[in-house]
Each structure stands twice: as C-alpha cells, then as structure tokens.
Scaffold this active site. Structure first.
Site, short mmCIF file in Angstrom:
data_model
loop_
_atom_site.label_atom_id
_atom_site.label_comp_id
_atom_site.label_asym_id
_atom_site.label_seq_id
_atom_site.Cartn_x
_atom_site.Cartn_y
_atom_site.Cartn_z
N HIS A 70 0.85 -1.26 -0.07
CA HIS A 70 -0.04 0.03 0.13
C HIS A 70 0.82 1.08 -0.12
O HIS A 70 0.15 2.47 0.23
CB HIS A 70 -1.24 -0.01 1.29
CG HIS A 70 -2.06 -1.01 1.23
ND1 HIS A 70 -3.13 -1.02 0.76
CD2 HIS A 70 -2.06 -2.23 1.67
CE1 HIS A 70 -3.78 -2.01 0.97
NE2 HIS A 70 -3.19 -2.96 1.44
N LYS A 109 -9.27 13.16 4.56
CA LYS A 109 -8.17 12.15 4.64
C LYS A 109 -7.48 12.40 5.73
O LYS A 109 -7.27 13.43 6.35
CB LYS A 109 -7.59 12.32 3.15
CG LYS A 109 -7.12 13.55 2.67
CD LYS A 109 -6.14 13.50 1.57
CE LYS A 109 -7.27 13.65 0.35
NZ LYS A 109 -7.54 12.63 -0.55
N ARG A 110 -6.35 11.49 6.15
CA ARG A 110 -5.51 11.62 7.04
C ARG A 110 -4.74 13.01 6.57
O ARG A 110 -4.55 13.27 5.48
CB ARG A 110 -4.76 10.51 7.24
CG ARG A 110 -5.30 9.37 7.85
CD ARG A 110 -5.73 9.58 9.31
NE ARG A 110 -4.65 9.67 10.01
CZ ARG A 110 -4.10 8.84 11.17
NH1 ARG A 110 -5.11 7.88 11.28
NH2 ARG A 110 -3.07 9.04 11.83
N LYS A 152 -0.09 14.58 1.25
CA LYS A 152 -1.71 14.55 0.78
C LYS A 152 -1.78 16.22 0.45
O LYS A 152 -2.57 16.48 -0.20
CB LYS A 152 -2.57 14.15 1.49
CG LYS A 152 -2.43 12.56 1.92
CD LYS A 152 -3.47 11.96 2.93
CE LYS A 152 -3.19 10.42 3.08
NZ LYS A 152 -3.71 9.64 2.02
N THR A 154 -8.99 6.07 -1.99
CA THR A 154 -10.40 5.33 -1.93
C THR A 154 -11.34 6.45 -1.61
O THR A 154 -12.60 6.40 -2.17
CB THR A 154 -10.56 4.20 -0.99
OG1 THR A 154 -10.04 4.58 0.31
CG2 THR A 154 -9.95 3.35 -1.37
N LYS A 195 -15.34 7.41 -3.71
CA LYS A 195 -16.58 7.60 -2.81
C LYS A 195 -17.20 9.04 -3.09
O LYS A 195 -18.32 9.10 -3.54
CB LYS A 195 -16.45 7.59 -1.22
CG LYS A 195 -15.99 6.37 -0.47
CD LYS A 195 -15.28 6.39 0.71
CE LYS A 195 -14.30 5.11 1.04
NZ LYS A 195 -13.65 5.36 1.98
C1 26Q Z 1 3.06 0.48 10.63
C2 26Q Z 1 3.94 0.33 11.74
C3 26Q Z 1 3.78 0.82 12.85
C4 26Q Z 1 2.92 1.53 13.07
C5 26Q Z 1 1.70 1.75 12.11
C6 26Q Z 1 2.16 1.55 10.98
C7 26Q Z 1 1.11 1.64 9.84
C8 26Q Z 1 -0.17 1.60 10.12
C9 26Q Z 1 -1.36 2.07 9.03
C10 26Q Z 1 1.49 1.92 8.62
C11 26Q Z 1 0.55 1.95 7.54
C12 26Q Z 1 -0.70 2.36 7.63
C13 26Q Z 1 -1.73 2.63 6.71
C14 26Q Z 1 -1.73 2.82 5.62
C15 26Q Z 1 -2.75 3.22 4.56
O1 26Q Z 1 -3.89 3.39 4.80
N1 26Q Z 1 -2.23 3.10 3.35
C16 26Q Z 1 -3.13 3.57 2.39
O2 26Q Z 1 -3.94 2.40 1.86
C17 26Q Z 1 -4.99 2.86 0.81
C18 26Q Z 1 -5.62 1.42 0.54
O3 26Q Z 1 -4.98 0.83 -0.23
C19 26Q Z 1 -4.57 3.58 -0.32
O4 26Q Z 1 -5.87 4.00 -1.09
C20 26Q Z 1 -4.00 4.86 0.17
O5 26Q Z 1 -3.18 5.53 -1.03
C21 26Q Z 1 -2.80 4.32 0.96
O6 26Q Z 1 -2.05 5.80 1.58
#
Ligand code: 26Q
Length: 810
Positions: A357, A545-546, A551, A653, A657
């Site tokens: 991702h 979004k976050r 972004k 995503t 929406k």
């Molecule tokens: C990893 C290690 C330690 C703590 C937290 C994490 C962690 C947690 C969540 C790393 C990444 C995430 C989330 C990533 C994420 O949401 N990525 C998004 O995924 C979507 C679905 O595929 C994409 O549409 C987005 O582009 C992407 O940013």
C-alpha cells in the site's frame, strides 16, 4: 434461516430481546436499550445464517480466503446489516409502533474505529463484497479496546481522547471462549533431535498469552454468505496470581494481570509511517500466531490433513503488518507437523499473497534484528533459514551481483525487512492502482520483479458502493434506480448505463436537486452539532483524509489564502461563494501535520471574524473525521480534492466515494485518479500539476522551492501572509518549511510550490464551470456513471479469480 420477517415478527423479536436482556418492555426502554435490542436481533439472525453457510462451504469442500489485517475500519453496522438483509422498512415500521425512530437508533451506535484510514477501510469494504458475492471469507484482526483516538480541536489544536467504543459496540461481538489459542513470545529455544529423526523444538522461559476470539458477522447484500471477522483479545494467564485471588485479594491479582493485556489495548494511530516499537511487533505476532492456529485447526477439522492446505486456504496479508504469517506457517508445518522444509515452503508460498500500500520509505517496515530475536527467537531462526535459501537462489540468478542481492536480502544492516519477507514468501504481490503497481516494479521491487516477473500484479482498489452510495445517498440511488433500473446494486459495472442521461436536462435537474438537499441536510447537522452555519449556496469543496504532508492539505491552504487576500484587496470582488471543508486526523506525534491543522483552524477563524470575507469564503475544519461523518458529508460534496504529490498516493479511495456521489475531482495524476480520468473522460475531471515522472525528473535536476517564491508574486504574498499569521498566530515555521533554511531540511519536500500555479488556475476553471449548471451536472453524471468501475465488487472479483482461486458458494 428466515430473514423475511414481517413487521409483527420484528416487533415480537425486539420485545423478546428487551425482556431477556434488559428486563423491560418497549415502553420502558431507553433509546440505547432499543438500539442494542435491534442489534442483538440482527446479530442472532446473522449468526444462524453464518452457521448455515459454513456447513455449505464445508460440504462443498470450497476454498476459503483469510484476510489478515491489523485494521478494520468498520464504522457502524446496524444500518448496513438491515439494508443488506432487506429489513430496514419492516424494522422502521415495527419500531415506530413501539414508539422509536430507527434513524435515532442508528445515531446511538458508536463507530467501530479499528483502523487509521484507507487501508483499514479497504479491509472493511472488501469483507462486505466478499459476503455479497458469496465467497467464503474470514477477516482476522485485533479487538482493540480503544480504536483510533477521538479528535477534539481546542484553540485550533488537535487533542486526542481515548475512543471508548465497546460499550455500545460490544453488542455485535460473539465471544468464543471455546476457541482460545496460546501465543508464545520471548524465552529461549532449544532443539531436541529425537530418535525417530524429528527435531523437537522446546521453549524455555517463554511468555504465554491467551488469544480470545470475538467474532463479528459481516452480512452481504441479499446473498447466502456471511463473512466472519474474528478479533483477538489478549488475556494474561501467567501473570494472573491465583494465589492472591484465592486469598480474596481480587484487585491485587487483577493489577498484575494487565501485563500482556496491553497487547490489545490500543490501535497505533500512525498512518503511512512506522514506529519500530516492540509493542507493535508484539501485536503483529499476536494477531498472526492466533489466526494461523485458528486457520489450521479449522482446516484439520474439515480435511484431517494439511497436505491439501494450499488448495483449500488462501491467506492474504494486507500490507506487511501481518507478514509474520510466512514464518509462523513454516514454524507450525515444520515443527508441529514435521513437514520437510522444501515441501512446507512450497505450501506456504502457494497459500500466501500480499498487497503493498505504499512506496514511501518511512512507511516500509523494518525491525531491529536484536529486538526481533529476543522477542521471537524461533521465528527469527526460521527467517534466517528462509533468507539463506533465498539468497542462494538470488545468487544463482544474479551471480556475482552482491549489490543487488544485499538489497533483496530479508535481513540486512541489522534490520529485518518485512517487505522483502512478504515478496519472497508469497506467490502474488499486488499494488492498489495501475500507477502504483508500475512504480513498485520500477522502484522498490525492481530487483524482485527481475527475479519473479510473474509474481507481480495490480488490483485497483474499490469501495463498498452499496454503503457509500445506496445506503448513504438514497435519493441519488433512487434516481439511478429509475433511470437504469436497480441491477447496478449487484452489478456496479451497470452504472455506466447512466451516462446516457448526461444530456438529459430533467435528470441533470434532479441530480442537482438531490445535491442541494444533501447540502442542506449536512449544514443542518453541523449547525446542530457545533453551531457553525454553512452557506448552502456556496460550493462545498471537500478534502477529507488523514493529515499528511504528501496529501498536501497545505497546498489547498495556500490557494485559500490567495483567495482571502484577493477579497481583502477588493472587498467588492464578485465571486462564487466557496466553503472549504476539511476533515483530518494527524498522528499524535506528527508535529508538522498538527501545525497544518492549526493553520486551517486559525485561517478559518480569521475569516469568520470578517463579515465581508465570510460571505464569500469559509474554511470549516470538521472535528473528529470518521466513517460516520464521511457518510454524512460525501453525499453533499461538490468538489473532491485529491491533490497528493504525484507518485506518493498508492491509490486513494475517498476519491472514489466522492466521485460516486457526483462530486467533481480536482486532482493530480496520482494513484487511482489516473484511472478515474480514463474512465470518466479527460473533460470531466480537473487535472493539474506535475506527473509522477516529472516529479522524479525535477528531483534529479534539483528542486529549488525558493525559485517559485521569487518568481511568483502571488505566492510571495501568500507565504509572507503565513509569517504574519492568522487570528493572532504566526505560521513562520510553515513558511520556513516551504522555503528551507531550517537546519538543512529540504525546502518544500512535497513540492507544493511547484504545483501551486497550476492548482490555482485549475481552481479558476472549476469555479467557471460551476456557473454553467447544465455543464456541471453533465460532468457530474458522467462521473457517477464511470464510478461503477471503482466498486469493491470489481476488486474482489479480480482477487478471487486471479490471486486467491476462489469459487462462489451459494
Ligand atoms: C506501521 C507500523 C507501525 C505503526 C503503524 C503502521 C502503519 C499503520 C497504518 C502503517 C501504514 C498504515 C496505513 C496505510 C494506509 O492506509 N495506506 C493507504 O492505503 C489505501 C488503501 O490501499 C490507499 O488507498 C492509500 O493510498 C494508502 O495511503
């Protein structure tokens, strides 16, 4: 199981549950009690349906998919379940007769916020489609006691509060105390070669934690399948002092038992950024070990052998967070079932598949090798063995190419590299949009692509179109039903038929009326919640979004500041009123993200104080952006901001929406935007800015942000205004961030300044297009029609056929 209940039957069910669970009648029940009663009746129906479906799957000997993910951002369940089961109308009537309004009960449900953003919401949308399409599926995750923090904004600053979701959310969970597993960590491993030639693995001084499953039933829309979402809660057995307990000192016994239970306490709130914290590694292994044990137990119960595992089981790792599935499966097959290594390895690879991702280096997980070895000694030894064999294979493919092999190695420079482990241990690696999948092959996985070209694939993300369109925007769905029939609810590709109505003035007018109605509804909701009044005749320009630098909420802010200065220069300026709506949570430790939130809030505040400006321009920062807030806001959005620096957003995503709800996109050629443009037509999207390859090139040449400052008078004024500040607060730090000069940091690392002018001009085009309502709604209809391609049903069909090898069981 009969889910065709009439109103009288629903009433009877509700009254029965109220009596048994709360000892009260409908007249005496509170709203919360009635919400819970309704949820319990639905949960019971789904449990029965799930058991029936499981019997069918076992009988058919069908392959199952297990979706492993540290996050499932489910949001609320009552409405979706009632809609999926076709029971919403009868519940509404029954509740009315009992003196309750179903819409009020929906509001009683807390969001299950067990995820950060895109990745977690994707997992939730996928389970919905898996059920709706009759594929046998189970999701595995952690039953966090606290989901993603609740955000409060105090004086423009984000404050994090614990998200207490379980009172209210627990009604959906079925505890399965008959399916508890033990997870071992720490200690030392000893090998004991037995006379029969098997090697027995002994664990000395290891800590044992119990994993207790809490099951949630995930319904599909008129389907036979019900997916299971199994959430693990950690229970400490070792530290629980029975001695104290027996002496009657309960509280002291409890105080010491909390040790291992912290594992399932809280979701890590960072998104696209890793923290190498031991507790996070512990959470990951806890999820993986309990889930793999559960999968293998169920497989043995049905088939009595592991030999056919890869034919009957697909395990999907959603990003690298559950990548320990690979060594954990090896461990059990080799240590417990005595499979020879090579045979086990072939089985594991055939079983496991992986979705990436992100390509951003700070989001690629690696663990300190020493810490890893101490926490997971056996898993570490297995990874060493996997790596040794892999490096040998790579050496044969690229003889003498040390440099390449050291980059591909699973362990290197004292770190365990989870992305490399995931690629080596699975038969399929996919990105989440065409552009992202191409970038994977050209950059971070270039060498792996050379070695295993057939392993790489793309599955563009998709969204639960029933939730995000049919259920949350019923008025728009009703127009579609009338124009093209309701087949699109099950076959979203049929939405393309709606394009025929793009020039139909009557349909345009109706889509416009629905949009306005949704804008008013959203404004009313915000007014009731916060007292802020939104002008329903202004354009709703939405970025949700976050909060992350890549972004580029900051780019949006720069443009707004420009508009603000225009009005200050010329208070009589005639312009289309615009409302810029933001929803975003920042990771608690992410200082720049929090500063950008403050900038948006203070800018909004300064504008609000100015009666001339606020007629034309508003900035509204919506507190605590969540799934439920998104469901209320998206139907009302007119402009969708998808403005990440090209090459950084894997897919996105939210863009899908908003498109599906008729918003027009202003965006860069990044992630899924590229495919959205191809689907809707160039003329129906507002694309601006550098492309991914132009960004690469500019970096290579050397990016000098300051040149854009000196070369663009408007930009110069905007950045100077940052330094002066808004509502009494200077944002000189952000000006410095854009121009450089702060302890050698790269100026403007996400190229806001390079894309500014193109962004501003495109905004002008957007506002111009909005004047011509016929043109606008024609574009809107083309977008809605093209959005069917971005339904999760389409993504899941691709995964099921190309990656998991699943067949439907009806
Ligand atoms: C990893 C290690 C330690 C703590 C937290 C994490 C962690 C947690 C969540 C790393 C990444 C995430 C989330 C990533 C994420 O949401 N990525 C998004 O995924 C979507 C679905 O595929 C994409 O549409 C987005 O582009 C992407 O940013």
């Amino acid at each position: 199981m009969n889910t065709n209940l009439n109103t009288a039957q629903v009433k009877e069910l509700l009254e029965g549950v109220l009596q048994r669970h709360f000892g009260c009648t409908a007249k005496e029940a509170s709203k919360e009690q009635m919400y819970k009663a309704a949820a319990i009746t639905v949960k019971n129906m789904l449990s029965d349906k799930q058991s029936e479906y499981k019997r069918k799957v076992n009988k058919a000997g069908a392959k199952r998919v297990y979706y492993m993910c540290m996050e499932f951002l489910l949001g609320r369940s009552l409405k979706t379940n009632l809609c999926n089961l076709g029971l919403q109308e009868n519940y509404k009537k029954a509740l009315k007769q009992l003196g309750f309004d179903l819409e009020d009960l929906y509001e009683c449900e807390p969001d299950a916020g067990l995820g950060n953003g895109g990745l977690g919401r994707l997992a939730a949308c996928f389970l919905d489609s898996l059920s709706s399409l009759d594929y046998p599926a189970t999701g595995f995750s952690i039953c966090y006691e606290y989901g993603l923090f609740k955000q409060m904004i105090v004086d423009g600053m984000q404050v994090e509060l614990p998200d207490v979701w379980l009172p209210g959310g627990e009604v959906w969970l079925v505890p399965r105390t008959d399916r508890i597993y033990k997870v071992r960590m720490g200690g030392h491993v000893k090998e004991n070669w037995r006379e029969d030639g098997h090697c027995e693995i002994l664990y000395e001084g290891a800590e044992e934690i119990e994993a207790v499953p809490y099951d949630m039933m995930i319904s599909g829309a008129d389907s036979s399948a019900v997916s299971l979402l199994r959430l693990w809660k950690a229970r400490d057995i070792q530290n629980f002092n029975m001695g104290l307990f027996n002496q009657g000192q309960y509280t002291r016994a409890l105080e010491n038992s909390n040790d291992a239970e912290v594992i399932s306490k809280v979701l890590y709130p960072s998104d696209n950024h890793t923290e190498g914290k031991l507790l996070r590694l512990t959470q990951q292994y806890f999820l993986v070990s309990a889930s793999i044990q559960s999968i293998l137990r169920d497989h043995m119960a049905v088939y009595g052998t592991m030999d056919n595992l890869a034919d009957k089981v697909a395990i999907h790792i959603n990003d690298t967070h559950p990548a320990l599935c690979v060594p954990e499966l090896m461990r059990i097959l080799v240590d417990d079932y005595f499979y020879p290594w090579d045979k086990a390895w072939e089985m594991v690879k055939k079983t496991v598949s992986y979705t990436n991702h992100t390509v951003m280096p700070e989001a690629l997980e690696t663990w300190n090798e020493d810490l890893f070895r101490l926490k997971l000694p056996r898993i570490y030894a297995i990874i060493r063995e996997i790596n040794e064999r892999f490096c040998k294979e790579a050496w044969e493919a690229f003889p003498g190419n040390w440099d390449r092999i050291s980059k591909m190695s699973i362990i290197g420079y004292g770190r365990v590299r989870m992305a490399n482990l995931s690629v080596v241990g699975s038969h399929s690696v996919n990105g989440v949009s065409k552009l992202h999948s191409d970038i994977l092959k050209k950059t971070i996985f270039k060498d792996f692509y050379k070695l295993y070209p057939d392993r790489f694939d793309n599955v563009t993300n998709g969204i639960a179109h029933r939730r995000w369109l049919c259920y949350s925007n019923p008025e728009l769905a009703a127009i579609l039903d009338e124009c093209i029939g309701d087949a699109y609810r099950h076959s979203p590709e049929r939405m393309s038929d709606f394009a025929k109505f793009a020039d139909d003035v009557d349909v345009q007018t109706r889509v416009r009326a629905v949009k306005h109605h949704n804008k008013v509804a959203f404004a009313n909701m915000i007014y009731q919640k916060t007292g802020q009044a939104i002008d329903t005749h202004s354009i709703y320009d939405v970025q949700i979004k976050r909060l992350h630098e890549y972004k580029r909420q900051l780019l949006n802010a720069l443009n707004i500041i420009g508009l603000y200065l225009d009005i200050k220069d010329n208070p009589n300026l005639q312009m289309q009123p615009q409302t810029f709506l933001f929803g975003a949570k920042a990771a608690p430790g992410y200082a720049m993200a929090k500063r950008i939130i403050k900038l948006l809030c203070m800018l909004g505040k300064e504008i609000d104080r100015d009666p001339v400006v606020r007629e034309k321009l508003r900035v509204v920062f919506l507190e605590n952006y969540s799934v439920s807030l998104a469901e209320a806001l998206i139907p009302s959005a007119e402009i969708s901001e998808q403005i990440s620096l090209a090459g950084k957003e894997a897919s996105g995503t939210g863009c899908m929406k908003l498109m599906m709800n008729g918003a027009l996109t202003i965006g860069t050629l990044d992630g899924a935007n590229v495919e959205m443009q191809a689907a809707a037509g160039k003329e129906n999207m507002f694309i601006f800015g550098l492309t991914a390859s132009e960004v690469e090139q500019l970096w290579a040449e050397g990016y000098h942000a300051a040149n854009f400052y000196t070369g663009n008078e408007r930009l110069r004024r905007i950045i100077n205004a940052l330094t002066v500040g808004f509502a009494g607060e200077s944002f000189a730090d952000i000006a410095n961030y854009l121009l450089g000069g702060q302890n050698g940091a790269i100026a403007d690392p996400y190229m806001c300044l390079a894309d500014f002018e193109s962004y501003r001009l495109t905004h002008e085009q957007v506002v111009e297009a909005y004047k011509d309502k016929q043109r606008w709604y024609k574009m809107s209809i083309y977008n809605i029609a093209a959005s069917g391609q971005f339904a999760a049903d389409r993504s899941i069909e691709e995964y099921a056929t190309r990656i998991w090898g699943l067949k439907k069981v009806k």
